[in-house]
Design a protein around this motif. Structure first.
Motif, PDB file in Angstrom:
ATOM      1  N   ASN A   1     -10.189   4.981  -0.111  1.00  9.36           N
ATOM      2  CA  ASN A   1      -9.110   4.163  -0.683  1.00  9.36           C
ATOM      3  C   ASN A   1      -8.990   4.505  -2.166  1.00  9.36           C
ATOM      4  O   ASN A   1     -10.002   4.723  -2.836  1.00  9.36           O
ATOM      5  CB  ASN A   1      -9.415   2.669  -0.518  1.00  9.36           C
TER       6      ASN A   1
ATOM      7  N   SER B   1       0.832  -1.204   0.000  1.00  9.25           N
ATOM      8  CA  SER B   1       0.000   0.000   0.000  1.00  9.25           C
ATOM      9  C   SER B   1       0.866   1.254   0.000  1.00  9.25           C
ATOM     10  O   SER B   1       1.906   1.292   0.658  1.00  9.25           O
ATOM     11  CB  SER B   1      -0.870  -0.028   1.260  1.00  9.25           C
TER      12      SER B   1
ATOM     13  N   ASP C   1      -5.703  -2.235   1.585  1.00 10.20           N
ATOM     14  CA  ASP C   1      -4.640  -1.333   1.109  1.00 10.20           C
ATOM     15  C   ASP C   1      -5.234   0.043   0.819  1.00 10.20           C
ATOM     16  O   ASP C   1      -6.284   0.163   0.178  1.00 10.20           O
ATOM     17  CB  ASP C   1      -3.997  -1.893  -0.161  1.00 10.20           C
TER      18      ASP C   1
END
Ligand code: NAD
Ligand code: TYD
Length: 352
Positions: free
Chosen positions: A220, A139, A294
């Motif tokens: 995200n 990530s 992530d």
């Protein structure tokens, strides 16, 4: 590159089926494709309906499991396989969190089997191309992008299994001199994606007036690559990429999940105005976050652009528009995939 007998694994899945259509649409591809797929929940031969008839003799389907060593050996020998383009995998992160076992089998053991079968072909074997993911790099924080030099830090059972398979491919090049290429790409989108992945899921739920689940805070970030751009990148890497090398493939389209879901809502509203008026954005529902989710992926594809001149042809706005339109126009396909009716189509088509 001249390929006579190309083994495509996982060709009945999302990217594999787009790749087979893409390759067979090119007049400069003169070889034969042998598609090996074990037809898991994600594999649907209907994705390739019409392909065999369009270029007779250039497409063969074999229902087989890449974990079956004897079957793979036999297929390599029977068809004189001289190149492999390896898509077959368990591919859904959420499933890998619930049940990781099949990811270890297919993604690691299956890849090992194919590498062994390729090695046994000896000097007649020309190329093993392995399809992987940017998720192997882990990530990112708010800035920066993955390059081919970024250390591997996989965070899910899915990405860890893909990372393992990447290492095996590298090792077979270094140790045995197997001609290999490897590509790590960002999130693909486009036609024929199994509707449990974000974009098709949101399109279909929006049409049906169902909740649109957004994990965590929806912030995200993913980079989105139109599937045909990915297929063309693979074709170019196989033809001209340096052997033993890895190439990152990105779509130049970074997006927060929430912004993407809102864009899809607006497109669905435009194409199919909601019966009672209003906006489908009202269906957005924040749900519990994915464990180990992530935060951000971004791809630097300067190597691919510099060496082979590839860059994505599709803009995100036009690609997403086409994609949403496709899921609206292909409701029957979505229904069959979801209802399991495609399994009866398989029995009818292949008698198994
Ligand atoms: P998918 O899940 O749609 O298709 C996978 C295909 O592999 C299916 O047809 C399935 O039946 C087949 N398969 C699974 N296990 C098998 C086995 N043991 N033997 C033979 N066939 C088997 O996946 P996809 O989205 O098309 O992804 C293809 C490849 O690209 C995968 O290797 C994946 O890791 C990689 N990738 C996908 C994305 C994405 O956004 N979809 C992004 C990066 C990398
Ligand atoms: P997904 O399509 O599963 O791809 P990946 O996990 O391989 O990136 O998910 C894309 C992003 O969307 C990811 O950040 C998880 C998120 N997501 C949701 O918010 N809701 C959903 O229902 C799904 C399936 C995914």
């Amino acid at each position: 590159m001249e390929i006579d007998n190309l083994l495509v694994t996982g060709g009945c899945g999302f990217i594999g089926s787009n790749f087979i259509r893409h390759l067979l649409s090119r007049p400069d591809f003169g070889g034969r494709i042998i598609n090996v797929d074990s037809l898991t929940y994600a594999g649907n031969p209907e994705n390739l309906s019409g392909v065999a008839g369009a270029r007779p003799g250039s497409y063969i389907f074999r229902n087989a499991d890449i974990c079956d060593t004897a079957a793979m050996r036999a297929i390599f020998a029977q068809y004189g396989i001289d190149a492999v383009c390896h898509f077959a995998a368990e591919s859904h992160v959420d499933r890998s969190i619930l049940r990781p076992g099949s990811f270890i089998q297919t993604n690691i053991v299956g890849t090992f089997n194919l590498l062994e079968a390729a090695r046994e072909r000896g000097s007649g074997f020309r190329l093993f191309h392995h399809i992987s993911t940017d998720e192997v790099y882990g990530s990112l924080g708010p800035a920066g992008a993955f390059t081919e030099e970024t250390p591997y830090r996989p965070n899910s059972p899915y990405s860890a299994s893909k990372a393992s398979s990447d290492h095996l491919v590298r090792a077979y090049h270094e140790t045995y001199g197997l001609p290999t290429t490897l590509s790590n790409c960002s999130n693909n989108y486009g036609p024929y994606q199994f509707p449990e992945k974000l974009i098709p899921l949101v399109c279909i739920n929006a049409l049906e007036g169902k909740p649109l689940p957004v994990y965590g805070d929806g912030r995200n970030v993913r980079d989105w690559l139109y599937v045909t751009d990915h297929c063309e990148a693979i074709r170019q890497i196989m033809a001209r990429g340096r052997r033993g090398e890895t190439y990152n493939v990105g779509g130049q389209a970074e997006m927060e999940n929430i912004a993407l879901v809102e864009m899809i809502c607006d497109l669905v509203d435009e194409f199919v105005p909601p019966p009672g008026g209003g906006s489908r954005r009202g269906l957005i529902t924040f749900v519990k976050d994915r464990p180990g989710h992530d935060r951000r992926y971004a791809i630097d594809f300067a190597k691919l652009r510099g060496e082979l001149g590839w860059s994505p042809a599709e803009s995100f706005a036009s690609g997403l528009r086409k994609t949403v339109r496709w899921y609206i126009d292909n409701r029957a396909w979505c229904e069959r995939v979801r209802s399991g009716e495609y399994r009866s189509w398989i029995r009818e088509q292949y008698g198994e």
